[in-house]
Structure formats: C-alpha cells, structure tokens
Design a protein around this motif. Structure first.
Motif, PDB file in Angstrom:
ATOM      1  N   TRP A  35      45.319  -0.522   9.850  1.00 34.19           N
ATOM      2  CA  TRP A  35      46.070  -1.776   9.932  1.00 34.19           C
ATOM      3  C   TRP A  35      47.311  -1.718   9.030  1.00 34.19           C
ATOM      4  O   TRP A  35      48.375  -2.189   9.412  1.00 34.19           O
ATOM      5  CB  TRP A  35      45.162  -2.937   9.520  1.00 34.19           C
ATOM      6  N   TRP A  50      44.369 -10.116  12.569  1.00 38.16           N
ATOM      7  CA  TRP A  50      43.534  -8.924  12.723  1.00 38.16           C
ATOM      8  C   TRP A  50      42.893  -8.514  11.406  1.00 38.16           C
ATOM      9  O   TRP A  50      41.749  -8.061  11.382  1.00 38.16           O
ATOM     10  CB  TRP A  50      44.329  -7.765  13.322  1.00 38.16           C
ATOM     11  N   TYR A 109      39.134  -4.434  16.583  1.00 38.11           N
ATOM     12  CA  TYR A 109      40.500  -4.035  16.232  1.00 38.11           C
ATOM     13  C   TYR A 109      40.877  -2.729  16.922  1.00 38.11           C
ATOM     14  O   TYR A 109      41.952  -2.611  17.494  1.00 38.11           O
ATOM     15  CB  TYR A 109      40.647  -3.902  14.720  1.00 38.11           C
ATOM     16  N   GLY A 158      43.152  -4.397  19.299  1.00 37.91           N
ATOM     17  CA  GLY A 158      44.253  -4.700  18.392  1.00 37.91           C
ATOM     18  C   GLY A 158      45.363  -3.672  18.344  1.00 37.91           C
ATOM     19  O   GLY A 158      46.502  -4.009  18.057  1.00 37.91           O
TER      20      GLY A 158
END
Length: 68
Positions: free
Chosen positions: A32, A46, A61, A65
């Motif tokens: 991320w 997220w 995710y 995501g």
C-alpha cells in the motif's frame, strides 16, 4: 483428553493463523505504501480495511484494491 493436551492442540492451530495474518498485514501495508497511484479508490480507506479486517482485509486489498 486432558487439559494440557487441549491447550497444546489449540495453540498449535492458532499460532500458524496468527503468523499468516501478521505476514499478510505487513506485506499489504508495505505494498500500500509503494503503490501511490496504482490503488483503486481511496488509499486511506484501503489502509483502514487492511488494518481493521485483519485476515480478510489484506486479501481483499490484493484482489480488488490493486490496479495491476
């Protein structure tokens, strides 16, 4: 079964799940951080999903995501 056998059995089943959960969260958070532009939707949402839905959040995710 005596209590000692039950405790070791439960610990033997639970510890690997905690280990997998921790690895998933760490890998998802590092990904991320690296994916500044390649995240679908709001990045901060997220992050909350990854951290709050501990076992399912990182999997969601990685499936939904990321854009790649």
């Amino acid at each position: 079964m005596n209590q000692l056998a039950m405790d070791s059995l439960n610990l033997g089943l639970i510890l690997p799940l905690f280990f997998i959960q921790g690895i998933l969260i760490i890998v998802a958070v590092f990904d991320w951080i690296k994916q500044e532009e390649n995240v679908r939707g709001n990045r901060w949402v997220w992050l909350v999903i990854i951290l709050v839905l501990t076992m399912v959040g990182p999997i969601l995710y990685f499936i939904f995501g990321r854009r790649r």
